[in-house]
Design an enzyme around this catalytic site. Structure first.
Site, PDB file in Angstrom:
ATOM      1  N   GLU A 321       0.826  -1.203   0.000  1.00  0.00           N
ATOM      2  CA  GLU A 321       0.000   0.000   0.000  1.00  0.00           C
ATOM      3  C   GLU A 321       0.862   1.255   0.000  1.00  0.00           C
ATOM      4  O   GLU A 321       1.844   1.344   0.726  1.00  0.00           O
ATOM      5  CB  GLU A 321      -0.973   0.004   1.182  1.00  0.00           C
ATOM      6  CG  GLU A 321      -0.332  -0.151   2.531  1.00  0.00           C
ATOM      7  CD  GLU A 321      -1.347  -0.301   3.670  1.00  0.00           C
ATOM      8  OE1 GLU A 321      -2.512  -0.633   3.402  1.00  0.00           O
ATOM      9  OE2 GLU A 321      -0.945  -0.094   4.820  1.00  0.00           O
ATOM     10  N   CYS A 322       0.513   2.180  -0.853  1.00  0.00           N
ATOM     11  CA  CYS A 322       1.134   3.493  -0.956  1.00  0.00           C
ATOM     12  C   CYS A 322       2.650   3.383  -1.176  1.00  0.00           C
ATOM     13  O   CYS A 322       3.084   3.064  -2.267  1.00  0.00           O
ATOM     14  CB  CYS A 322       0.787   4.344   0.261  1.00  0.00           C
ATOM     15  SG  CYS A 322       0.913   6.126  -0.063  1.00  0.00           S
ATOM     16  N   GLY A 323       3.476   3.610  -0.153  1.00  0.00           N
ATOM     17  CA  GLY A 323       4.920   3.496  -0.343  1.00  0.00           C
ATOM     18  C   GLY A 323       5.336   2.111  -0.796  1.00  0.00           C
ATOM     19  O   GLY A 323       6.237   1.959  -1.625  1.00  0.00           O
ATOM     20  N   PHE A 325       3.510   0.130  -2.568  1.00  0.00           N
ATOM     21  CA  PHE A 325       3.070   0.095  -3.964  1.00  0.00           C
ATOM     22  C   PHE A 325       4.129   0.713  -4.870  1.00  0.00           C
ATOM     23  O   PHE A 325       4.469   0.163  -5.930  1.00  0.00           O
ATOM     24  CB  PHE A 325       1.738   0.844  -4.063  1.00  0.00           C
ATOM     25  CG  PHE A 325       1.180   0.994  -5.448  1.00  0.00           C
ATOM     26  CD1 PHE A 325       0.887  -0.107  -6.235  1.00  0.00           C
ATOM     27  CD2 PHE A 325       0.917   2.260  -5.956  1.00  0.00           C
ATOM     28  CE1 PHE A 325       0.337   0.046  -7.511  1.00  0.00           C
ATOM     29  CE2 PHE A 325       0.371   2.419  -7.212  1.00  0.00           C
ATOM     30  CZ  PHE A 325       0.087   1.311  -7.998  1.00  0.00           C
ATOM     31  N   GLY A 418      -1.780  -0.898  -4.239  1.00  0.00           N
ATOM     32  CA  GLY A 418      -2.394   0.365  -4.633  1.00  0.00           C
ATOM     33  C   GLY A 418      -2.044   1.460  -3.643  1.00  0.00           C
ATOM     34  O   GLY A 418      -1.471   1.207  -2.575  1.00  0.00           O
TER      35      GLY A 418
END
Length: 440
Positions: A321-323, A325, A418
């Site tokens: 997730e985020c970083g 991703f 994502g």
């Protein structure tokens, strides 16, 4: 257990400094203290945790639901819980007060100390406070605390504020070098990056003891109901490797607890420094953080990048997730805009932008089942990032509270990747689904 919240009319009023100083001062009195942060913020709880030595937790009505917030607060094992508000006191979802710090205080019946930074204002400050008191009922505001305020100004403002608002002014925190914490694109620097942080908070705590009536503050704190914390003693049936270092430091304590409760052993590793993934793992959790600040170092660790690429491509159940991703992309730009090779699991490139991208709360929806999601469900999430990606995925829909929506993320039988951050410890059984896939 007692509980009290420190909140403010706006960001930048000094809430985090005041809360950490208060945590340290109460701890020095021998009290068993716990800390909470309203909203989805990852960084402020790191400061709470550094002061107390026990995990700080988030209270987020959007991500956890009212039952989840009550459960987290009621299971507090300490003598007193200190809650820190987020943004402005009434700032909630999509221009409403829903899921705001006030909403948390009202739904948990928690008294609030309003932190004021009185710069260039006199009697108008009392008018602002009276507006805060009347805006929603009950306001829960029970006292005032002045920050970054010199003694002579506090002496001038205190009787006027008490006369005009009917609220006690508990004291003030003067301007202090120790209270100056540097910020960047996602908020404050993390505790590990700030020199002599322990000494700083000790100095702030000592100052609070001198200029704030802590006994009166404790008398305002409400007595709250408690319930025994949930325990899980069964032997773990799978091992999940969780990224944890300076580049990957955004993981909710409740999310990790949810994984353990579902039957996982959580083992930490560093994509920055370790040469390989931990042995005999059944799942991988690449949480958010600041990979863009360490892009070159992450890229130079070729053995780790190869290990992650091989594991994910071989079907190791993975949440990124985020970083995390961004780490799975083909490349990632650093703060200077220079690109570096990343793991190459996903086809996109992580790129620097100049503003927040798709910031705030949303729901993830899907028409097909995957590792974490089921067709027809709505999963609450949160996004907070300045970097974007050339390929954000299209397996899910992100739906904002104002109705805007767009495709996002990669979701497969053994993968979620994502930008949206997931509440694994929320009402949806995301942790259970991930652990079940790892067990298989």
């Amino acid at each position: 257990m007692k509980r009290i919240m420190l909140s403010a009319m706006h960001s930048g009023a000094g809430k985090t400094v005041a809360v950490c100083g208060l945590l340290k001062a109460l701890k020095r009195r021998g009290m068993d203290v716990r800390a909470y942060k309203c909203g989805p913020d990852y960084i402020d709880p790191m400061f709470h945790t550094r002061v107390l030595g026990v995990p700080s937790r988030n209270l987020d009505l959007f991500l956890q639901g009212e039952a989840g917030v009550r459960r987290s607060l009621m299971q507090c094992s300490g003598e007193i819980a200190v809650l820190e508000g987020a943004m402005g006191y009434y700032d909630g979802v999509a221009g409403s007060a829903d899921s705001s710090a006030w909403d948390v205080a009202a739904k948990t019946d928690t008294p609030v100390i309003l932190v004021l930074r009185p710069k260039g204002v006199g009697l108008s400050l009392a008018a602002q406070v009276r507006g805060m008191l009347q805006f929603r009922q009950p306001s829960q505001i029970a006292g005032l605390l002045l920050t970054d305020c010199r003694a002579h100004l506090a002496d001038y403002l205190t009787p006027m504020l008490e006369r005009e608002t009917g609220l006690p002014v508990l004291g003030y925190l003067p301007p202090m070098e120790e209270a100056k914490l540097e910020s960047r694109h996602l908020g404050l620097q993390t505790p590990d990056e700030i020199e002599a942080l322990t000494a700083r908070f000790a100095a702030i705590a000592a100052q609070l003891e001198r200029t704030v009536d802590l006994d009166r503050l404790l008398s305002i704190a409400a007595e709250g109901e408690t319930v025994p914390a949930e325990t899980y003693t069964a032997a773990a049936s799978c091992r999940i490797a969780v990224a944890r270092d300076e580049a990957f430091c955004f993981a909710y304590a409740d999310s990790l607890d949810a994984l353990r409760k579902a039957g996982a052993e959580v083992v930490f590793f560093s994509p920055l420094r370790d040469n390989a993934l931990p042995p005999e793992i059944d799942g991988l959790y690449l949480c958010g953080g600041y990979p863009e600040l360490y892009a070159e170092t992450l890229s130079k660790n070729e053995s780790m990048r190869a290990a992650v690429r091989s594991a994910v491509q071989s079907g190791l159940p993975t949440i990124a997730e985020c970083g995390g991703f961004l780490y799975l992309q083909t490349s990632l730009e650093d703060t200077d805009g220079k690109g570096f090779p990343m793991c190459g699991v996903l086809p996109g490139a992580g790129v620097r932008t100049e503003r927040l991208q798709r910031f705030g709360y949303a729901w993830l929806e899907t028409d097909t089942d995957s590792m974490l999601f089921r067709a027809g469900e709505r999963v609450p999430v949160h996004e907070f990032h300045y970097w974007d990606c050339s390929e954000n995925g299209c397996d899910l829909r992100s739906v904002k509270p104002d109705g805007r929506q767009w495709p996002c993320a990669f979701a497969a039988p053994r993968l979620y990747a994502g930008f949206p951050h997931l509440p694994l410890g929320g009402e949806m059984p995301l942790a259970e689904r991930f652990v079940r896939t790892c067990q298989q």
